[in-house]
Design a protein around this motif. Sequence first.
Motif, PDB file in Angstrom:
ATOM      1  N   GLY A  89      42.847  60.667  57.104  1.00 30.15           N
ATOM      2  CA  GLY A  89      43.495  61.828  57.711  1.00 30.15           C
ATOM      3  C   GLY A  89      43.405  61.813  59.222  1.00 30.15           C
ATOM      4  N   GLN A  90      42.233  61.433  59.749  1.00 28.42           N
ATOM      5  CA  GLN A  90      42.072  61.360  61.204  1.00 28.42           C
ATOM      6  C   GLN A  90      43.093  60.406  61.825  1.00 28.42           C
ATOM      7  OE1 GLN A  90      37.851  60.303  61.173  1.00 28.42           O
ATOM      8  NE2 GLN A  90      37.473  62.037  62.526  1.00 28.42           N
ATOM      9  N   VAL A  91      43.235  59.247  61.212  1.00 30.96           N
ATOM     10  CA  VAL A  91      44.191  58.250  61.717  1.00 30.96           C
ATOM     11  C   VAL A  91      45.600  58.824  61.699  1.00 30.96           C
ATOM     12  CG1 VAL A  91      45.272  56.017  61.199  1.00 30.96           C
ATOM     13  CG2 VAL A  91      42.778  56.252  61.120  1.00 30.96           C
ATOM     14  N   GLU A  92      45.979  59.445  60.582  1.00 31.10           N
ATOM     15  CA  GLU A  92      47.327  60.012  60.468  1.00 31.10           C
ATOM     16  C   GLU A  92      47.530  61.190  61.425  1.00 31.10           C
ATOM     17  OE1 GLU A  92      49.822  58.642  58.907  1.00 31.10           O
ATOM     18  OE2 GLU A  92      48.560  57.086  58.046  1.00 31.10           O
ATOM     19  N   GLY A  93      46.515  62.018  61.589  1.00 32.77           N
ATOM     20  CA  GLY A  93      46.614  63.147  62.525  1.00 32.77           C
ATOM     21  C   GLY A  93      46.797  62.679  63.954  1.00 32.77           C
ATOM     22  N   ARG A  94      46.023  61.666  64.351  1.00 36.22           N
ATOM     23  CA  ARG A  94      46.179  61.098  65.699  1.00 36.22           C
ATOM     24  C   ARG A  94      47.565  60.508  65.873  1.00 36.22           C
ATOM     25  NH1 ARG A  94      41.681  58.234  64.649  1.00 36.22           N
ATOM     26  NH2 ARG A  94      39.836  59.478  64.982  1.00 36.22           N
ATOM     27  N   LYS A  95      47.997  59.771  64.839  1.00 31.52           N
ATOM     28  CA  LYS A  95      49.307  59.129  64.899  1.00 31.52           C
ATOM     29  C   LYS A  95      50.415  60.178  65.037  1.00 31.52           C
ATOM     30  CE  LYS A  95      49.888  56.066  61.726  1.00 31.52           C
ATOM     31  NZ  LYS A  95      50.226  55.389  60.463  1.00 31.52           N
ATOM     32  N   LEU A  96      50.353  61.235  64.235  1.00 28.64           N
ATOM     33  CA  LEU A  96      51.359  62.299  64.326  1.00 28.64           C
ATOM     34  C   LEU A  96      51.312  62.993  65.680  1.00 28.64           C
ATOM     35  CD1 LEU A  96      51.177  63.904  60.792  1.00 28.64           C
ATOM     36  CD2 LEU A  96      53.213  62.950  61.862  1.00 28.64           C
ATOM     37  N   ALA A  97      50.127  63.262  66.183  1.00 29.78           N
ATOM     38  CA  ALA A  97      49.990  63.928  67.473  1.00 29.78           C
ATOM     39  C   ALA A  97      50.574  63.070  68.589  1.00 29.78           C
ATOM     40  CB  ALA A  97      48.528  64.248  67.752  1.00 29.78           C
ATOM     41  N   GLU A  98      50.311  61.781  68.530  1.00 33.87           N
ATOM     42  CA  GLU A  98      50.819  60.894  69.566  1.00 33.87           C
ATOM     43  C   GLU A  98      52.321  60.666  69.425  1.00 33.87           C
ATOM     44  OE1 GLU A  98      48.144  57.605  69.102  1.00 33.87           O
ATOM     45  OE2 GLU A  98      46.474  58.771  69.941  1.00 33.87           O
ATOM     46  N   THR A  99      52.794  60.516  68.201  1.00 38.01           N
ATOM     47  CA  THR A  99      54.217  60.289  67.962  1.00 38.01           C
ATOM     48  C   THR A  99      55.058  61.509  68.308  1.00 38.01           C
ATOM     49  OG1 THR A  99      53.700  58.735  66.190  1.00 38.01           O
ATOM     50  CG2 THR A  99      55.923  59.653  66.203  1.00 38.01           C
ATOM     51  N   HIS A 100      54.525  62.689  68.015  1.00 36.63           N
ATOM     52  CA  HIS A 100      55.278  63.930  68.210  1.00 36.63           C
ATOM     53  C   HIS A 100      54.709  64.760  69.358  1.00 36.63           C
ATOM     54  CE1 HIS A 100      57.509  63.121  64.575  1.00 36.63           C
ATOM     55  NE2 HIS A 100      56.366  62.896  63.944  1.00 36.63           N
ATOM     56  N   ARG A 101      54.107  64.091  70.324  1.00 35.68           N
ATOM     57  CA  ARG A 101      53.472  64.790  71.448  1.00 35.68           C
ATOM     58  C   ARG A 101      54.431  65.769  72.114  1.00 35.68           C
ATOM     59  NH1 ARG A 101      48.860  64.729  74.200  1.00 35.68           N
ATOM     60  NH2 ARG A 101      47.997  62.984  73.077  1.00 35.68           N
ATOM     61  N   GLY A 102      55.689  65.398  72.292  1.00 34.48           N
ATOM     62  CA  GLY A 102      56.667  66.281  72.917  1.00 34.48           C
ATOM     63  C   GLY A 102      56.919  67.536  72.105  1.00 34.48           C
ATOM     64  N   LEU A 103      56.908  67.400  70.801  1.00 34.63           N
ATOM     65  CA  LEU A 103      57.112  68.552  69.920  1.00 34.63           C
ATOM     66  C   LEU A 103      55.864  69.427  69.870  1.00 34.63           C
ATOM     67  CD1 LEU A 103      58.777  70.020  67.714  1.00 34.63           C
ATOM     68  CD2 LEU A 103      57.813  68.418  66.068  1.00 34.63           C
ATOM     69  N   ILE A 104      54.698  68.775  69.877  1.00 35.96           N
ATOM     70  CA  ILE A 104      53.436  69.505  69.761  1.00 35.96           C
ATOM     71  C   ILE A 104      52.989  70.074  71.102  1.00 35.96           C
ATOM     72  CG2 ILE A 104      50.989  69.294  69.139  1.00 35.96           C
ATOM     73  CD1 ILE A 104      51.866  67.041  67.214  1.00 35.96           C
ATOM     74  N   ALA A 105      53.322  69.399  72.201  1.00 38.05           N
ATOM     75  CA  ALA A 105      52.826  69.812  73.511  1.00 38.05           C
ATOM     76  C   ALA A 105      53.021  71.298  73.789  1.00 38.05           C
ATOM     77  CB  ALA A 105      53.443  68.961  74.608  1.00 38.05           C
ATOM     78  N   PRO A 106      54.211  71.866  73.507  1.00 36.75           N
ATOM     79  CA  PRO A 106      54.327  73.308  73.746  1.00 36.75           C
ATOM     80  C   PRO A 106      53.370  74.118  72.882  1.00 36.75           C
ATOM     81  CG  PRO A 106      56.488  72.318  73.441  1.00 36.75           C
ATOM     82  CD  PRO A 106      55.454  71.279  73.096  1.00 36.75           C
ATOM     83  N   SER A 107      52.964  73.560  71.756  1.00 37.56           N
ATOM     84  CA  SER A 107      52.053  74.241  70.839  1.00 37.56           C
ATOM     85  C   SER A 107      50.640  73.704  70.951  1.00 37.56           C
ATOM     86  CB  SER A 107      52.527  74.047  69.395  1.00 37.56           C
ATOM     87  OG  SER A 107      53.864  74.378  69.240  1.00 37.56           O
ATOM     88  N   GLY A 108      50.377  72.876  71.943  1.00 33.83           N
ATOM     89  CA  GLY A 108      49.062  72.267  72.073  1.00 33.83           C
ATOM     90  C   GLY A 108      47.940  73.287  72.052  1.00 33.83           C
ATOM     91  N   THR A 109      48.168  74.427  72.673  1.00 36.50           N
ATOM     92  CA  THR A 109      47.162  75.485  72.661  1.00 36.50           C
ATOM     93  C   THR A 109      46.949  75.984  71.247  1.00 36.50           C
ATOM     94  OG1 THR A 109      47.750  76.130  74.899  1.00 36.50           O
ATOM     95  CG2 THR A 109      46.554  77.749  73.584  1.00 36.50           C
ATOM     96  N   ASN A 110      48.024  76.156  70.492  1.00 39.91           N
ATOM     97  CA  ASN A 110      47.902  76.593  69.099  1.00 39.91           C
ATOM     98  C   ASN A 110      47.131  75.560  68.283  1.00 39.91           C
ATOM     99  OD1 ASN A 110      49.407  78.837  69.694  1.00 39.91           O
ATOM    100  ND2 ASN A 110      51.297  78.027  68.824  1.00 39.91           N
TER     101      ASN A 110
END
Length: 132
Positions: A89-110
Amino acid sequence: MILPKLSAALLSMSLFGSAYAVPDIDFDRETSLDQWVVISGAANGAASAFGASAEDVDQHRNTAFSHLMRYAQEQGFQLAEFDSLFERGQVEGRKLAETHRGLIAPSGTNLIDGFMHDKAIEYQNVKKALDA
């Protein structure tokens, strides 16, 4: 690669940071305990990719381990592969965060807020999410 049915859960989790917010999204009410371990690991990995401290990452993992193992014991389940599932899960979570950084960045605080919530979540709240 993760199971396809977990992809939506992991992406949603990476937006909210909380593994236990996933049931509120109503993605699937038939999540196995092993999948919960992977989802918890993914929340951990995504938060790590967004700069959570090593101490917070460790505390989050310890909380997940304690609560998920307790739940397994109470329900009469075996959770023998916690470490490997959580790491997956850690590997997949990191991968998703890095791959979708632009999508997540506005929600990074969340994401970090949800992660910090889960780091100290009480067992009864985890049990409620798993029983949903």
